[in-house]
Design a protein around this motif. Structure first.
Motif, PDB file in Angstrom:
ATOM      1  N   TRP A   6      22.378 -11.807  -5.988  1.00  7.57           N
ATOM      2  CA  TRP A   6      23.075 -12.790  -6.822  1.00  7.57           C
ATOM      3  C   TRP A   6      23.895 -13.758  -5.971  1.00  7.57           C
ATOM      4  N   SER A   7      24.528 -13.229  -4.903  1.00  6.74           N
ATOM      5  CA  SER A   7      25.386 -14.073  -4.070  1.00  6.74           C
ATOM      6  C   SER A   7      24.601 -14.873  -3.038  1.00  6.74           C
ATOM      7  N   ASN A   8      23.441 -14.378  -2.655  1.00 11.76           N
ATOM      8  CA  ASN A   8      22.639 -15.060  -1.645  1.00 11.76           C
ATOM      9  C   ASN A   8      21.162 -14.879  -1.981  1.00 11.76           C
ATOM     10  N   LEU A   9      20.583 -15.888  -2.582  1.00  8.40           N
ATOM     11  CA  LEU A   9      19.205 -15.785  -3.055  1.00  8.40           C
ATOM     12  C   LEU A   9      18.192 -15.679  -1.912  1.00  8.40           C
ATOM     13  N   ASP A  10      18.623 -16.034  -0.690  1.00 11.98           N
ATOM     14  CA  ASP A  10      17.702 -15.945   0.442  1.00 11.98           C
ATOM     15  C   ASP A  10      17.333 -14.500   0.765  1.00 11.98           C
ATOM     16  N   VAL A  11      18.171 -13.560   0.365  1.00 15.30           N
ATOM     17  CA  VAL A  11      17.889 -12.153   0.665  1.00 15.30           C
ATOM     18  C   VAL A  11      17.310 -11.425  -0.550  1.00 15.30           C
ATOM     19  N   SER A  12      16.962 -12.156  -1.594  1.00 18.32           N
ATOM     20  CA  SER A  12      16.488 -11.509  -2.824  1.00 18.32           C
ATOM     21  C   SER A  12      15.211 -10.709  -2.604  1.00 18.32           C
ATOM     22  N   MET A  13      14.260 -11.263  -1.826  1.00 14.98           N
ATOM     23  CA  MET A  13      13.016 -10.537  -1.586  1.00 14.98           C
ATOM     24  C   MET A  13      13.238  -9.315  -0.716  1.00 14.98           C
ATOM     25  N   LEU A  14      14.140  -9.435   0.267  1.00  9.92           N
ATOM     26  CA  LEU A  14      14.467  -8.282   1.105  1.00  9.92           C
ATOM     27  C   LEU A  14      15.095  -7.183   0.245  1.00  9.92           C
ATOM     28  N   VAL A  53      20.335   4.527  -7.097  1.00 14.22           N
ATOM     29  CA  VAL A  53      21.065   3.658  -8.025  1.00 14.22           C
ATOM     30  C   VAL A  53      22.124   2.845  -7.294  1.00 14.22           C
ATOM     31  N   PHE A  54      22.843   3.490  -6.356  1.00 14.65           N
ATOM     32  CA  PHE A  54      23.891   2.787  -5.613  1.00 14.65           C
ATOM     33  C   PHE A  54      23.305   1.666  -4.759  1.00 14.65           C
ATOM     34  N   VAL A  55      22.220   1.966  -4.051  1.00 16.07           N
ATOM     35  CA  VAL A  55      21.562   0.945  -3.227  1.00 16.07           C
ATOM     36  C   VAL A  55      21.069  -0.203  -4.105  1.00 16.07           C
ATOM     37  N   SER A  56      20.506   0.117  -5.265  1.00 19.74           N
ATOM     38  CA  SER A  56      20.002  -0.915  -6.164  1.00 19.74           C
ATOM     39  C   SER A  56      21.126  -1.813  -6.668  1.00 19.74           C
ATOM     40  N   LEU A  57      22.268  -1.209  -7.012  1.00 16.37           N
ATOM     41  CA  LEU A  57      23.423  -1.997  -7.451  1.00 16.37           C
ATOM     42  C   LEU A  57      23.926  -2.916  -6.338  1.00 16.37           C
ATOM     43  N   LEU A  58      24.012  -2.382  -5.147  1.00 19.34           N
ATOM     44  CA  LEU A  58      24.489  -3.154  -4.005  1.00 19.34           C
ATOM     45  C   LEU A  58      23.557  -4.324  -3.718  1.00 19.34           C
ATOM     46  N   LEU A  59      22.261  -4.041  -3.728  1.00 16.93           N
ATOM     47  CA  LEU A  59      21.282  -5.080  -3.432  1.00 16.93           C
ATOM     48  C   LEU A  59      21.243  -6.144  -4.516  1.00 16.93           C
ATOM     49  N   LEU A 111       0.834  -1.205   0.000  1.00 19.47           N
ATOM     50  CA  LEU A 111       0.000   0.000   0.000  1.00 19.47           C
ATOM     51  C   LEU A 111       0.871   1.258   0.000  1.00 19.47           C
ATOM     52  N   ILE A 112       2.006   1.194   0.714  1.00 19.89           N
ATOM     53  CA  ILE A 112       2.934   2.328   0.740  1.00 19.89           C
ATOM     54  C   ILE A 112       3.517   2.561  -0.650  1.00 19.89           C
ATOM     55  N   TYR A 113       3.906   1.472  -1.326  1.00 21.83           N
ATOM     56  CA  TYR A 113       4.443   1.595  -2.683  1.00 21.83           C
ATOM     57  C   TYR A 113       3.378   2.139  -3.634  1.00 21.83           C
ATOM     58  N   LEU A 114       2.156   1.663  -3.453  1.00 19.06           N
ATOM     59  CA  LEU A 114       1.066   2.089  -4.331  1.00 19.06           C
ATOM     60  C   LEU A 114       0.778   3.581  -4.150  1.00 19.06           C
ATOM     61  N   ILE A 128      13.723  -3.351  -0.318  1.00 18.88           N
ATOM     62  CA  ILE A 128      14.565  -2.199   0.017  1.00 18.88           C
ATOM     63  C   ILE A 128      14.728  -1.302  -1.206  1.00 18.88           C
ATOM     64  N   ASN A 129      14.845  -1.925  -2.371  1.00 14.77           N
ATOM     65  CA  ASN A 129      14.950  -1.166  -3.609  1.00 14.77           C
ATOM     66  C   ASN A 129      13.690  -0.333  -3.842  1.00 14.77           C
ATOM     67  N   LEU A 130      12.523  -0.932  -3.613  1.00 17.72           N
ATOM     68  CA  LEU A 130      11.265  -0.200  -3.791  1.00 17.72           C
ATOM     69  C   LEU A 130      11.102   0.901  -2.748  1.00 17.72           C
ATOM     70  N   ILE A 131      11.591   0.651  -1.540  1.00 17.66           N
ATOM     71  CA  ILE A 131      11.552   1.690  -0.493  1.00 17.66           C
ATOM     72  C   ILE A 131      12.428   2.871  -0.917  1.00 17.66           C
ATOM     73  N   SER A 132      13.603   2.582  -1.483  1.00 20.02           N
ATOM     74  CA  SER A 132      14.496   3.654  -1.954  1.00 20.02           C
ATOM     75  C   SER A 132      13.827   4.481  -3.036  1.00 20.02           C
ATOM     76  N   LEU A 133      13.145   3.806  -3.947  1.00 20.21           N
ATOM     77  CA  LEU A 133      12.456   4.517  -5.028  1.00 20.21           C
ATOM     78  C   LEU A 133      11.280   5.332  -4.485  1.00 20.21           C
ATOM     79  N   THR A 134      10.589   4.771  -3.505  1.00 19.70           N
ATOM     80  CA  THR A 134       9.487   5.496  -2.856  1.00 19.70           C
ATOM     81  C   THR A 134       9.989   6.787  -2.216  1.00 19.70           C
TER      82      THR A 134
END
Length: 377
Positions: free
Chosen positions: A206-214, A195-201, A10-13, A218-224
């Motif tokens: 890629w290195s740890n798929l368990d954190v992909s959703m997190l 952009v920097f946060v998105s690159l880092l995330l 809802l926050i993203y929306l 975080i990327n969407l929060i940065s864009l928000t």
């Protein structure tokens, strides 16, 4: 059909609708060339958030033809940001060669054409398959690879825009220009963080798929936050949406090819005879007034006839002047700062950066390389 959204969705929306509303205010309240780019940029941010919410909530099953629609579009974010900064700082008109910035978008669009041609049911199956394989080790989806390429290219465009901002900061002196520049700098910092946060995330995903959703959230929060930041700056500092040119500067230029050639010769003659480049902080407006033309016409003259920008044009003369005085007996023991100021630069760091960009050498190295030449009196 029911839509069950989580709080974060809802926050993203809300941010997506806020961005769309902000974009409409930008284009209708302050219509100008640079604000067209800002309008498209904010609109793209909003649409990316909207599709992300539709994807993560599963609502994409009801509108499958929206699947992957932002993947080629996001390749326009970097070019739009660069063109926005360029237009804001020197009102450089769009040229045919600027179409090259569309190539990554067109390339990605062509790659995805087979997917876009699929029917709705097949697209839903692809979506379900992606959900099932999202936690698989070594899952390099088209979406991830395309997204990573987008981030790298966007970072490249940010660096190009940053160079323009650095050049402009050395020359813009008027109060109106300072306010505009201050607002642009804040927006640029926000864009860089995103952009920097998105690159880092992306690297973490890629290195740890368990954190992909997190990483995704975080990327969407940065864009928000970026959308809200642009909205706040536009409200707190209206100079962000104000043009540095007068309204007539955006009219179609009436300069003929013969007149452009004549003005180019006049401009070069003025630089050589009056040495306008030695004035620290000289603006495009002062040079335009010297030639009796508008800022927009000067930008067109420099871009089309001389294939350069205002600050690169001025700094080229300054560097040539610095080369001369470096070989002069009068400046034999002069400090670098003294040479920089006498060449028209406002500070030492600006001089060193531009000198090395032009010659590939530091002033000291240049002087040593040419030490056998006869010194100029």
């Amino acid at each position: 059909m029911s839509l069950d959204l989580q709080v974060h969705e809802l926050i993203y929306l809300f941010a997506a609708f806020h961005g769309a509303f902000l974009a409409s205010l930008i284009i209708f309240k302050r219509y100008s060339q640079e604000n067209i780019f800002l309008f498209l940029l904010v609109l793209l941010f909003s649409f990316y958030l909207l599709e992300s919410v539709i994807y993560s909530s599963g609502y994409i099953r009801y509108v499958p033809h929206l699947f992957f629609t932002t993947l080629p579009l996001i390749f326009l974010i970097g070019p739009l940001f660069f063109l926005y900064i360029r237009s804001s700082l020197n009102q450089t008109p769009l040229l045919w060669k600027d179409l090259i910035h569309l190539l990554p978008f067109l390339f990605e669009f062509i790659i995805l054409l087979p997917f876009y041609s699929l029917d709705a049911e097949t697209k839903i199956k692809v979506y379900e398959m992606m959900l099932q394989s999202s936690g698989s080790s070594g899952d390099f989806s088209i979406y991830f690879i395309g997204y990573l390429i987008y981030l790298i290219s966007t970072f490249f465009y940010f660096l190009k825009a940053l160079k323009l901002i650095q050049s402009a900061s050395e020359n813009r002196m008027k109060a109106k220009e300072k306010k505009k520049f201050s607002a642009l700098r804040i927006v640029s910092v926000g864009f860089f963080i995103y952009v920097f946060v998105s690159l880092l995330l992306s690297g973490l995903s890629w290195s740890n798929l368990d954190v992909s959703m997190l990483s995704f959230h975080i990327n969407l929060i940065s864009l928000t936050l970026l959308i809200h930041t642009i909205g706040y700056i536009a409200f707190a500092n209206p100079a962000l949406l104000e043009s540095l040119a007068t309204p007539s500067d955006y009219q179609f230029s009436s300069l003929s090819s013969e007149k452009k050639k004549r003005l180019a010769e006049q401009l070069i003659a003025s630089m050589q005879s009056k040495r306008l480049y030695l004035k620290s902080g000289i603006s495009a407006g002062e040079v335009s007034e010297e030639l009796g033309i508008t800022n927009h016409e000067l930008s067109q003259l420099l871009s089309v006839e001389l294939n350069t920008s205002f600050y690169d044009f001025i700094n080229r003369y300054r560097i040539d002047h610095a080369k001369e005085i470096l070989m002069s007996k009068k400046y034999r023991d002069a400090k670098i700062l003294h040479i920089a100021l006498d060449s028209g630069f406002s500070n030492k760091s600006s001089f060193l950066r531009n000198f090395k960009k032009s010659t590939g050498l530091t002033p000291t190295a240049y002087k040593k390389l040419h030490k056998n030449q006869v010194p100029i009196n």
